[in-house]
Design a protein around this motif. Structure first.
Motif, short mmCIF file in Angstrom:
data_model
loop_
_atom_site.label_atom_id
_atom_site.label_comp_id
_atom_site.label_asym_id
_atom_site.label_seq_id
_atom_site.Cartn_x
_atom_site.Cartn_y
_atom_site.Cartn_z
N LEU A 144 0.81 -1.22 0.00
CA LEU A 144 0.00 0.00 0.00
C LEU A 144 0.84 1.27 0.00
O LEU A 144 0.30 2.37 -0.14
CB LEU A 144 -0.94 0.01 1.22
N ILE A 145 2.15 1.15 0.16
CA ILE A 145 2.97 2.36 0.25
C ILE A 145 3.02 3.12 -1.06
O ILE A 145 3.40 4.29 -1.09
CB ILE A 145 4.41 2.03 0.71
N THR A 146 2.61 2.49 -2.16
CA THR A 146 2.61 3.19 -3.45
C THR A 146 1.57 4.31 -3.49
O THR A 146 1.64 5.18 -4.36
CB THR A 146 2.31 2.20 -4.60
N GLN A 165 -13.26 -12.54 -2.23
CA GLN A 165 -14.04 -11.30 -2.20
C GLN A 165 -13.27 -10.21 -1.46
O GLN A 165 -13.22 -9.06 -1.90
CB GLN A 165 -15.38 -11.54 -1.52
N LYS A 166 -12.67 -10.59 -0.32
CA LYS A 166 -11.93 -9.60 0.46
C LYS A 166 -10.69 -9.12 -0.29
O LYS A 166 -10.31 -7.94 -0.19
CB LYS A 166 -11.51 -10.21 1.81
N ASP A 167 -10.05 -10.02 -1.05
CA ASP A 167 -8.91 -9.61 -1.85
C ASP A 167 -9.32 -8.58 -2.91
O ASP A 167 -8.60 -7.60 -3.16
CB ASP A 167 -8.28 -10.83 -2.55
N GLU A 183 -8.10 -4.59 -3.30
CA GLU A 183 -7.62 -3.96 -4.53
C GLU A 183 -8.44 -2.73 -4.88
O GLU A 183 -7.90 -1.71 -5.32
CB GLU A 183 -7.65 -4.98 -5.68
N GLN A 184 -9.75 -2.82 -4.69
CA GLN A 184 -10.63 -1.67 -4.97
C GLN A 184 -10.33 -0.53 -4.01
O GLN A 184 -10.32 0.65 -4.39
CB GLN A 184 -12.10 -2.09 -4.84
N TYR A 185 -10.06 -0.89 -2.74
CA TYR A 185 -9.71 0.12 -1.74
C TYR A 185 -8.45 0.88 -2.16
O TYR A 185 -8.38 2.10 -2.07
CB TYR A 185 -9.49 -0.55 -0.38
N LYS A 186 -7.45 0.13 -2.63
CA LYS A 186 -6.19 0.76 -3.06
C LYS A 186 -6.43 1.72 -4.22
O LYS A 186 -5.90 2.83 -4.24
CB LYS A 186 -5.19 -0.32 -3.45
#
Length: 357
Positions: free
Chosen positions: A100-102, A331-333, A337-340
């Motif tokens: 997530l650091i990107t 689903q959580k994965d 990805e959508q959160y990012k």
């Protein structure tokens, strides 16, 4: 003094133009709003959220950071002037969510980006692994961004690289031994209230090790505890320096029987000493942090990480397949990805809004 041949009308016009010019400069100064980004990473449950709340002087109960959190602070330069903005990001999960650091480390933020590494002093066996993994991941991402920036703004990228060395003068005795972090770095040793009750030799090892790492990377080092107001004030001083460019406290405290406070560039390897009889001067051909890692882990062996994703992810092992659980995991994965993606869009939106106001 009126110039020869000037009429009263000429003098009046000149005075009006001069007054308008002064007012224009004042308006430009009022509109000069600085924006900086400070990225907090560190030990899981190490107190990052609490420190951010204390920095912002918010009287709120801290909540666990699940992934990546964003907040901001404002500070006025003076009376009737727009407030400078500090974008504050916090990475949760210790070392488990470094992908997530990107989001906070990008081309748009890199020019005014700083990193704060918060380490839990009460868990010394996790200390080196946490520090090493997070600094390595952040450094790789920063270097990628600098390379990307260099393609469109080589002068800007080169200037950022030059700034790395500003904390350590050319005449510093360790100038040839250190490897400054590519962006300003502050290392915070948190939970000093627990650490101060450790055995004196253990405290000495931890203090010397963190001093060595901080000095090697051209970083500031401070020990703190939210339970001690004096230590909170010192921590806030360093964060204010990163977030709003205020003057930092240049006082130095290196006594391992007291909370450490060492601004970047004000330490030296000779003052730090060694954990063994090794002569620091003989290590010029080696990476000093590798030597200190070996010596530190002799006292505080790292906890085993076997069984974790470094070896194999059991969630993907057919031996443990469970359709309902696997479907929920997938689903959580996808949600992660959508959160990012949404977080990155929100960050870009924040920048555009702040520049337009």
């Amino acid at each position: 003094m009126p110039k020869a041949g000037e009429t009263l009308w000429d003098i009046a016009v000149e005075e009006v133009l001069h007054k308008e010019n002064l007012e224009t400069k004042e308006d430009e100064q009022k509109l000069d709003v600085w924006e900086r980004t400070v990225f907090f990473v560190g030990s899981k449950a190490g107190g990052k959220t609490t420190l951010i709340l204390r920095f912002l002087d918010r009287d709120e109960a801290p909540k666990p950071t699940l992934a990546l959190e964003y907040t901001f602070g404002r500070r006025a330069k003076g009376h009737n002037t727009p407030k400078d903005i500090a974008h504050l990001w916090e990475l949760g999960g210790g070392t488990s969510l470094t992908e997530l650091i990107t989001i906070p480390i990008n081309v748009s933020s890199i020019r005014t980006l700083s990193l704060v590494l918060v380490l839990d002093l009460s868990k010394p066996h996790d200390l080196w692994m946490t520090m090493e993994k997070l600094l390595q991941a952040d450094r790789i991402q920063v270097n990628k961004v600098l390379t990307e920036l260099g393609k469109t703004d080589s002068a800007g990228a080169n200037e950022l690289k030059r700034q790395m060395w500003k904390t350590v003068s050319k005449d510093h005795p360790d100038h040839e031994l250190i490897d400054p972090f590519p962006i300003p770095l502050v290392i915070i040793g948190n939970k000093y209230d627990i650490f101060q009750d450790f055995d004196s030799e253990q405290r000495k090892v931890i203090c010397k090790t963190l001093r060595c790492v901080a000095h090697y990377y051209g970083a500031s080092l401070v020990f703190t505890s939210y339970k001690a107001e004096g230590l909170v004030l010192k921590m806030r001083n360093l964060i204010n320096h990163l977030a709003f460019g205020t003057e930092r406290n240049k006082a130095v405290s290196v006594d391992y029987n007291k909370p450490l406070y060492i601004p970047a560039g004000l330490d030296s390897f000779n003052q730090i000493g060694s954990l063994s009889d090794t002569d620091i001067g003989k290590l010029r051909t080696q990476k000093l942090t590798e030597v200190w890692k070996i010596m530190f882990e002799r006292v505080f062996p790292a906890k085993s990480t076997s069984g974790m994703k470094d070896i194999k992810d059991p969630a993907k092992d057919p031996q443990y397949a469970e359709p309902e659980v696997d479907a929920m995991r997938a689903q959580k994965d996808q949600e992660l990805e959508q959160y990012k993606r949404n977080a990155l869009k929100s960050w870009k939106g924040i920048q555009l809004d702040s520049r337009g106001t």
